[in-house]
Write a protein that holds these residues in place. Sequence first.
Motif, mmCIF file in Angstrom:
data_model
loop_
_atom_site.group_PDB
_atom_site.id
_atom_site.type_symbol
_atom_site.label_atom_id
_atom_site.label_comp_id
_atom_site.label_asym_id
_atom_site.label_seq_id
_atom_site.Cartn_x
_atom_site.Cartn_y
_atom_site.Cartn_z
ATOM 1 N N THR A 73 0.857 -1.187 0.000
ATOM 2 C CA THR A 73 0.000 0.000 0.000
ATOM 3 C C THR A 73 0.891 1.233 0.000
ATOM 4 O OG1 THR A 73 -1.700 -1.174 1.263
ATOM 5 C CG2 THR A 73 -1.834 1.225 1.204
ATOM 6 N N TRP A 74 0.823 2.016 -1.069
ATOM 7 C CA TRP A 74 1.719 3.157 -1.232
ATOM 8 C C TRP A 74 1.517 4.155 -0.093
ATOM 9 C CZ3 TRP A 74 6.050 4.507 -3.049
ATOM 10 C CH2 TRP A 74 6.380 5.851 -3.280
ATOM 11 N N PRO A 75 2.598 4.548 0.590
ATOM 12 C CA PRO A 75 2.466 5.445 1.740
ATOM 13 C C PRO A 75 2.319 6.910 1.363
ATOM 14 C CG PRO A 75 4.764 4.865 1.412
ATOM 15 C CD PRO A 75 3.976 4.068 0.411
ATOM 16 N N GLY A 76 2.559 7.234 0.110
ATOM 17 C CA GLY A 76 2.459 8.625 -0.325
ATOM 18 C C GLY A 76 3.773 9.347 -0.172
ATOM 19 N N ALA A 77 4.175 10.095 -1.188
ATOM 20 C CA ALA A 77 5.398 10.887 -1.160
ATOM 21 C C ALA A 77 5.402 11.792 -2.377
ATOM 22 C CB ALA A 77 6.637 9.984 -1.171
ATOM 23 N N GLU A 78 5.940 12.986 -2.222
ATOM 24 C CA GLU A 78 6.026 13.910 -3.347
ATOM 25 C C GLU A 78 7.047 13.398 -4.351
ATOM 26 O OE1 GLU A 78 7.114 18.591 -4.327
ATOM 27 O OE2 GLU A 78 6.810 17.921 -2.261
ATOM 28 N N PRO A 79 6.697 13.346 -5.607
ATOM 29 C CA PRO A 79 7.627 12.825 -6.609
ATOM 30 C C PRO A 79 8.904 13.654 -6.694
ATOM 31 C CG PRO A 79 5.402 12.901 -7.489
ATOM 32 C CD PRO A 79 5.384 13.650 -6.188
ATOM 33 N N ALA A 80 9.982 12.987 -7.065
ATOM 34 C CA ALA A 80 11.266 13.651 -7.259
ATOM 35 C C ALA A 80 11.318 14.303 -8.635
ATOM 36 C CB ALA A 80 12.398 12.639 -7.096
ATOM 37 N N GLN A 81 12.376 15.059 -8.871
ATOM 38 C CA GLN A 81 12.543 15.700 -10.172
ATOM 39 C C GLN A 81 12.949 14.691 -11.250
ATOM 40 O OE1 GLN A 81 15.005 18.649 -7.840
ATOM 41 N NE2 GLN A 81 14.507 19.934 -9.611
ATOM 42 N N VAL A 82 13.648 13.637 -10.818
ATOM 43 C CA VAL A 82 14.026 12.554 -11.725
ATOM 44 C C VAL A 82 13.555 11.253 -11.096
ATOM 45 C CG1 VAL A 82 15.872 11.407 -12.992
ATOM 46 C CG2 VAL A 82 16.084 13.838 -12.417
ATOM 47 N N VAL A 83 12.858 10.447 -11.872
ATOM 48 C CA VAL A 83 12.309 9.183 -11.375
ATOM 49 C C VAL A 83 12.874 8.049 -12.216
ATOM 50 C CG1 VAL A 83 10.213 7.846 -10.952
ATOM 51 C CG2 VAL A 83 10.203 10.346 -10.653
ATOM 52 N N VAL A 84 13.511 7.093 -11.541
ATOM 53 C CA VAL A 84 14.125 5.959 -12.228
ATOM 54 C C VAL A 84 13.395 4.682 -11.824
ATOM 55 C CG1 VAL A 84 16.223 4.612 -12.589
ATOM 56 C CG2 VAL A 84 16.378 7.103 -12.238
ATOM 57 N N GLY A 85 12.759 4.041 -12.793
ATOM 58 C CA GLY A 85 12.155 2.735 -12.561
ATOM 59 C C GLY A 85 13.130 1.680 -13.052
ATOM 60 N N ALA A 86 13.690 0.897 -12.132
ATOM 61 C CA ALA A 86 14.727 -0.054 -12.512
ATOM 62 C C ALA A 86 14.136 -1.342 -13.053
ATOM 63 C CB ALA A 86 15.620 -0.354 -11.309
ATOM 64 N N PHE A 87 14.641 -1.784 -14.190
ATOM 65 C CA PHE A 87 14.315 -3.085 -14.761
ATOM 66 C C PHE A 87 12.815 -3.276 -14.964
ATOM 67 C CE2 PHE A 87 18.102 -3.701 -11.914
ATOM 68 C CZ PHE A 87 19.025 -3.478 -12.915
ATOM 69 N N ALA A 88 12.194 -2.255 -15.523
ATOM 70 C CA ALA A 88 10.783 -2.298 -15.926
ATOM 71 C C ALA A 88 9.827 -2.547 -14.759
ATOM 72 C CB ALA A 88 10.570 -3.354 -17.006
ATOM 73 N N CYS A 89 10.231 -2.186 -13.547
ATOM 74 C CA CYS A 89 9.306 -2.348 -12.423
ATOM 75 C C CYS A 89 8.154 -1.345 -12.569
ATOM 76 C CB CYS A 89 10.019 -2.156 -11.089
ATOM 77 S SG CYS A 89 10.591 -0.477 -10.734
ATOM 78 N N GLN A 90 6.979 -1.716 -12.075
ATOM 79 C CA GLN A 90 5.790 -0.880 -12.186
ATOM 80 C C GLN A 90 5.710 0.087 -11.006
ATOM 81 O OE1 GLN A 90 3.639 -0.974 -14.883
ATOM 82 N NE2 GLN A 90 5.231 -2.326 -15.695
ATOM 83 N N LEU A 91 5.759 1.372 -11.295
ATOM 84 C CA LEU A 91 5.647 2.369 -10.235
ATOM 85 C C LEU A 91 4.241 2.376 -9.651
ATOM 86 C CD1 LEU A 91 8.339 3.223 -11.516
ATOM 87 C CD2 LEU A 91 7.583 5.609 -11.298
ATOM 88 N N PRO A 92 4.083 2.749 -8.385
ATOM 89 C CA PRO A 92 2.743 2.847 -7.799
ATOM 90 C C PRO A 92 1.867 3.812 -8.609
ATOM 91 C CG PRO A 92 4.426 3.019 -6.109
ATOM 92 C CD PRO A 92 5.141 3.096 -7.414
ATOM 93 N N GLN A 93 0.638 3.424 -8.866
ATOM 94 C CA GLN A 93 -0.241 4.248 -9.678
ATOM 95 C C GLN A 93 -0.451 5.620 -9.058
ATOM 96 O OE1 GLN A 93 -1.263 3.668 -12.727
ATOM 97 N NE2 GLN A 93 -2.243 5.700 -12.762
ATOM 98 N N ALA A 94 -0.574 5.663 -7.726
ATOM 99 C CA ALA A 94 -0.764 6.941 -7.047
ATOM 100 C C ALA A 94 0.447 7.854 -7.240
ATOM 101 C CB ALA A 94 -1.012 6.711 -5.555
ATOM 102 N N TYR A 95 1.623 7.268 -7.290
ATOM 103 C CA TYR A 95 2.845 8.051 -7.501
ATOM 104 C C TYR A 95 2.866 8.611 -8.925
ATOM 105 C CZ TYR A 95 7.841 9.260 -7.517
ATOM 106 O OH TYR A 95 9.038 9.925 -7.597
#
Length: 377
Positions: A73-95
């Motif tokens: 369950t995504w805890p919530g956080a303000e997105p960074a200026q650069v976002v790196v998803g490693a090895f095709a992992c799925q980022l939280p939809q809320a993020y």
Amino acid sequence: MKTTWDIFCTVVDNYGDIGVTWRLARQLAGEHDLAVRLWVDDLQAFVRLCPEADSQAERQRRQGVEVRHWPATWPGAEPAQVVVGAFACQLPQAYVEAMGKQATPPLWLNLDYLSAEDWVDGCHGLPSPQANGLRKFFFFPGFTDKTGGLLREAALLPRCQAFRQAPDERAKFLAGLGVHPAAGARLISLFAYENPQLGNWLDVLAKGAHPSHLLVPQGRILGDLGHWLGEADLPVGALHRRGALTVQVLPFVSQDDYDRLLWSCDFNAVRGEDSFVRAQWAGVPMLWHIYIQEENAHWEKLEAFLTLYRHGLSAAAGQALTDLWRAWNMDRPMGQAWQALQPHWDELREHARQWQATQAARPDLATRLVQFYRNSL
């Protein structure tokens, strides 16, 4: 204000993904003065690489990096200026939704797996259009100037050189692991997946004229090793001798100590991606156990790297190296391939040093990531 970076890592079934992202996060923070958060869904795996970490902490700071637990369950956080998803992992939809609401949308990078295949040069840096308008790009590590390069900290090769120029440091490090090789023994590290050809290789080492000392960190290959030794349990420190071969089980060490282990050895058998790259920086002959994929799709990646890596070797040495790697990865007689490699040992050692120097002349992965971000502004 420091530029903020979020790196997301899903631990699958090994340590390559967390190994790569942890090294990258530390380098971005330490060498490029960035504010880096590393989001990890399996802190137990992280602790294996960073023993001082707390596997129960939702948030902790380690070696200049803010390490965050990535729960279901995504805890919530303000997105960074650069976002790196490693090895095709799925980022939280809320993020992802929060990314789309930023006044200046973040740069979103899909850090992909390492490959020497030809198509990587053409796909590196290409945009991946998103329906929500976010800027997303493919970023491929690689071995050519047209790719994102390899992970390499600025001090890595100088530290390696200093370590090798101080024999007492090598002896001290090995002694700390309980390793006391006989004079003149060839030191071999083995970090691999399960492999039915292991016994065939060990038989040849045991019957060889040259003494070998095999160092095996805890991992998936221990089952096959135990089968060859006739031992159901191989605890850390276990030491066995058969003929010219000494086999010793080591603990699962930190990343920095694993680098020193590779530097200490004359030959390194490695697996996956992270240890594969570190073995190249060690600059000695190596053997790669590539991660197995369905329908043997991994063989194409293996062949692509061999085509690139063997350039500059004599035809005989290149063929011997290719035969050894194919035997290890394609369930062929390993002992025969190992024996055929021995006449080319000196050439392979020099080639490994030249390969290291060639790759070190290119910008490293972290530097290229930072430059890609700056060019996007």
